[in-house]
Design an enzyme around this catalytic site. Structure first.
Site, PDB file in Angstrom:
ATOM      1  N   ASP A 155       5.994 -52.810 -14.365  1.00  0.00           N
ATOM      2  CA  ASP A 155       6.866 -52.035 -15.254  1.00  0.00           C
ATOM      3  C   ASP A 155       6.140 -50.847 -15.897  1.00  0.00           C
ATOM      4  OD1 ASP A 155       8.926 -53.751 -14.670  1.00  0.00           O
ATOM      5  OD2 ASP A 155       8.644 -54.985 -16.457  1.00  0.00           O
ATOM      6  N   ARG A 157      13.071 -46.693 -17.648  1.00  0.00           N
ATOM      7  CA  ARG A 157      11.614 -46.470 -17.623  1.00  0.00           C
ATOM      8  C   ARG A 157      11.263 -45.081 -17.079  1.00  0.00           C
ATOM      9  NH1 ARG A 157       9.898 -51.105 -19.829  1.00  0.00           N
ATOM     10  NH2 ARG A 157      10.828 -53.025 -19.030  1.00  0.00           N
ATOM     11  N   ARG A 183      14.611 -64.942 -21.976  1.00  0.00           N
ATOM     12  CA  ARG A 183      14.412 -66.381 -21.759  1.00  0.00           C
ATOM     13  C   ARG A 183      14.824 -67.174 -22.997  1.00  0.00           C
ATOM     14  NH1 ARG A 183      11.294 -63.307 -18.453  1.00  0.00           N
ATOM     15  NH2 ARG A 183      10.507 -64.202 -16.527  1.00  0.00           N
ATOM     16  N   ARG A 235      20.787 -54.132  -6.138  1.00  0.00           N
ATOM     17  CA  ARG A 235      19.458 -54.775  -6.115  1.00  0.00           C
ATOM     18  C   ARG A 235      19.479 -56.092  -5.322  1.00  0.00           C
ATOM     19  NH1 ARG A 235      16.936 -54.443 -11.968  1.00  0.00           N
ATOM     20  NH2 ARG A 235      15.121 -55.155 -10.790  1.00  0.00           N
ATOM     21  N   SER A 272       7.366 -62.456  -8.094  1.00  0.00           N
ATOM     22  CA  SER A 272       8.501 -62.155  -8.968  1.00  0.00           C
ATOM     23  C   SER A 272       8.664 -63.236 -10.025  1.00  0.00           C
ATOM     24  CB  SER A 272       9.801 -62.044  -8.156  1.00  0.00           C
ATOM     25  OG  SER A 272      10.908 -62.058  -9.043  1.00  0.00           O
ATOM     26  N   LYS A 293      11.245 -57.793 -24.098  1.00  0.00           N
ATOM     27  CA  LYS A 293      12.478 -57.981 -23.318  1.00  0.00           C
ATOM     28  C   LYS A 293      12.415 -59.275 -22.501  1.00  0.00           C
ATOM     29  CE  LYS A 293      13.536 -55.004 -19.707  1.00  0.00           C
ATOM     30  NZ  LYS A 293      13.982 -55.730 -18.513  1.00  0.00           N
ATOM     31  N   SER A 294      11.309 -59.501 -21.826  1.00  0.00           N
ATOM     32  CA  SER A 294      11.209 -60.685 -20.958  1.00  0.00           C
ATOM     33  C   SER A 294      11.321 -61.975 -21.773  1.00  0.00           C
ATOM     34  CB  SER A 294       9.867 -60.685 -20.221  1.00  0.00           C
ATOM     35  OG  SER A 294       9.827 -59.634 -19.296  1.00  0.00           O
ATOM     36  N   GLY A 347      18.599 -57.143 -14.143  1.00  0.00           N
ATOM     37  CA  GLY A 347      18.223 -58.040 -13.050  1.00  0.00           C
ATOM     38  C   GLY A 347      17.751 -59.387 -13.582  1.00  0.00           C
TER      39      GLY A 347
HETATM   40  C1  S3P Z   1      10.598 -59.520 -15.299  1.00  0.00           C
HETATM   41  C2  S3P Z   1       9.928 -59.531 -14.106  1.00  0.00           C
HETATM   42  C3  S3P Z   1       9.703 -58.309 -13.317  1.00  0.00           C
HETATM   43  C4  S3P Z   1       9.861 -57.060 -14.171  1.00  0.00           C
HETATM   44  C5  S3P Z   1      11.118 -57.089 -14.982  1.00  0.00           C
HETATM   45  C6  S3P Z   1      11.123 -58.290 -15.917  1.00  0.00           C
HETATM   46  C7  S3P Z   1      10.794 -60.797 -16.011  1.00  0.00           C
HETATM   47  O1  S3P Z   1      10.649 -58.262 -12.273  1.00  0.00           O
HETATM   48  O2  S3P Z   1       9.820 -55.906 -13.365  1.00  0.00           O
HETATM   49  O3  S3P Z   1      11.229 -55.908 -15.762  1.00  0.00           O
HETATM   50  O4  S3P Z   1      11.132 -60.794 -17.204  1.00  0.00           O
HETATM   51  O5  S3P Z   1      10.582 -61.846 -15.374  1.00  0.00           O
HETATM   52  P1  S3P Z   1      10.447 -59.070 -10.878  1.00  0.00           P
HETATM   53  O6  S3P Z   1      10.572 -60.518 -11.149  1.00  0.00           O
HETATM   54  O7  S3P Z   1      11.535 -58.558  -9.979  1.00  0.00           O
HETATM   55  O8  S3P Z   1       9.077 -58.696 -10.406  1.00  0.00           O
END
Ligand code: S3P
Length: 433
Positions: free
Chosen positions: A319, A392, A31, A126, A169, A26-27, A98
């Site tokens: 996570d 989750r 991007r 949030r 973060s 996902k991350s 987020g």
């Molecule tokens: C993420 C960073 C984390 C994680 C989120 C994905 C990312 O959040 O909990 O599921 O892809 O950079 P935070 O940046 O709020 O720690």
């Protein structure tokens, strides 16, 4: 959050056995979607995340003029805007994500025009001040609603800053690097805990120059990005549910192929080893800086021991903490989690919901502002689980249910589709009863 509340019944299992290849991380997919939409040319991303969150990122770049095509093999082609997003009359819908909201805010801060970022009820609660403050320090014009979304951005020119993140973060770090990519001068982000580095790696993949030290990352502005063809590694945070499930049963035998093993994400493997499992990593390869490999998990022969997750580990495992807490009662010595206050501002208050649901299954658990103590040696019973619409939580308690006495009903099970729509089907395919 999705509209309907679906209930899903999970029956106890004897063990987990099989070989899986999971959908893309996902991350990384977020991007790639955003940078692909920003770059010049057509990028292709095989094994792109199938979750609703990454579809939100694709939807945003599409609304901003990028062309998005799903390919027959499940990949995605994104034709970018060459560094100039079109203005969007409609608000940009970030859904439950987020990552989409915070990173898009960084990318949009220098773009000509006015943009509004909105999200669902959970995302609208949030905290967004964490991106507003540093982006404003760079010169951005960004207005929040009581510290939250909707976010209104009037694009303007930015200048680089040197910023130390007060809370670890990767979303904030990436938002600042995305803004820094287009700013005047150099932007440096310093962090006390090395958070996931997919933003840095993705920027490099698309041709940007990014420099790093042990605790900082810098980007000089006014760089152009060029399209790439890449394969998104399997999502290790999705794999976490299966790895933790396998660790519950001494007879399990689980193999995960094509899994993302970026060292800033793979801490769970160390924790499972500390709990007594044997983790073998095979066929390690690298693509655009991201490590990919096969993981074979042999569960602890005499059951899991116990462990403490705190400090930097808590941030790196953020996570995976709900599922670790959910399996903790079945360990011998329990799992103690601290320094994880951020869990309270995720898609739900994950500390409160984990405690509530563990108690519903008959466990003893102590809640702290920044964590949980879950004693070991506890047998859980089936119960009705409130996922709170949080993917989750729904998946973590589906795993706890596998070793409970009796059936467990997961309310709001559809939320799994936020990151992992295939979760329940894949779980059924490897759970032996
Ligand atoms: C993420 C960073 C984390 C994680 C989120 C994905 C990312 O959040 O909990 O599921 O892809 O950079 P935070 O940046 O709020 O720690």
């Amino acid at each position: 959050m999705l509209e309907t509340m679906t209930e899903r019944i999970i029956k106890p299992a004897r063990n987990l056995s099989g070989s899986l290849r999971l959908p893309g991380d996902k991350s990384i997919s977020h991007r790639y979607a955003m940078l692909g939409g920003f770059a010049e040319g057509t990028s292709t991303f095989a094994n792109f995340s199938t979750g609703a969150d990454c579809a939100s990122s694709l939807g945003c770049v599409q609304a901003l003029g990028a062309k998005v095509d799903w390919l027959e093999d499940g990949g995605v082609a994104v034709t970018g805007t060459g560094g100039a997003f079109a203005s969007s009359a409609e608000p940009l819908d970030c859904g439950n994500s987020g990552s989409t909201m915070r990173m898009m805010a960084g990318l949009l801060s220098t773009q000509a025009g006015e943009f509004t970022l909105v999200g669902d009820a959970s995302l609208s609660r949030r905290p967004m001040e964490r991106i507003r403050k540093p982006l404003m320090a760079m010169g951005a014009n960004l207005v929040l609603t009581d510290g939250h979304a909707p976010i209104v951005i009037r694009g303007t020119s930015l200048f680089g800053i040197d910023y130390t993140t007060p809370i670890p973060s990767a979303q904030v770090k990436t938002a600042l690097l995305f803004a820094g990519l287009q700013a005047e001068g150099t932007t440096t982000v310093r962090e006390s805990v090395r958070t996931r580095d997919h933003g840095e790696l993705a920027l490099r993949a698309f041709g940007a120059e990014v420099t790093r030290t042990v605790d900082s990352v810098s980007i000089t502005g006014k760089q152009q990005l060029k399209a790439i063809d890449s394969i998104v590694p399997g999502d290790i945070s999705s794999a976490a549910f299966f790895l933790c499930a396998a660790a519950l049963f001494p007879e399990s035998n689980l193999v995960l192929d094509g899994l993302g093993l970026n060292p800033t994400r793979a801490t769970l493997l160390d924790v499972l080893t500390a709990l007594g499992a044997t983790v073998a990593v095979l066929d390690l390869e690298e693509k655009y800086g991201e490590l990919v490999g096969t993981v074979q998990l042999n569960p602890p022969p005499k059951g899991m021991g116990g462990t403490t997750v705190s400090g930097a580990l808590a941030a790196q495992l953020i996570d995976e903490l709900p599922v670790l807490a959910a399996i903790a009662p079945y360990s011998r010595n329990g799992i103690r989690i601290r320094d994880a206050k951020e869990l309270r501002v995720k898609e739900s208050d994950r500390i409160a919901l984990v405690a509530q649901n563990l108690r519903a299954m008959g466990a003893e658990v102590e809640e702290f502002e920044d964590g949980l103590d879950v004693p070991g040696g506890q047998q859980l019973h089936g119960a009705q689980i409130d996922s709170g619409g949080d993917h989750r939580i729904a998946m973590a308690f589906s795993i706890a249910a596998l070793r409970a006495e009796g059936e467990t009903s997961i309310l709001g099970a559809e939320s799994a589709a936020i990151s992992f729509p295939e979760f329940f089907d894949l779980l059924e395919s490897v759970a032996e009863r």
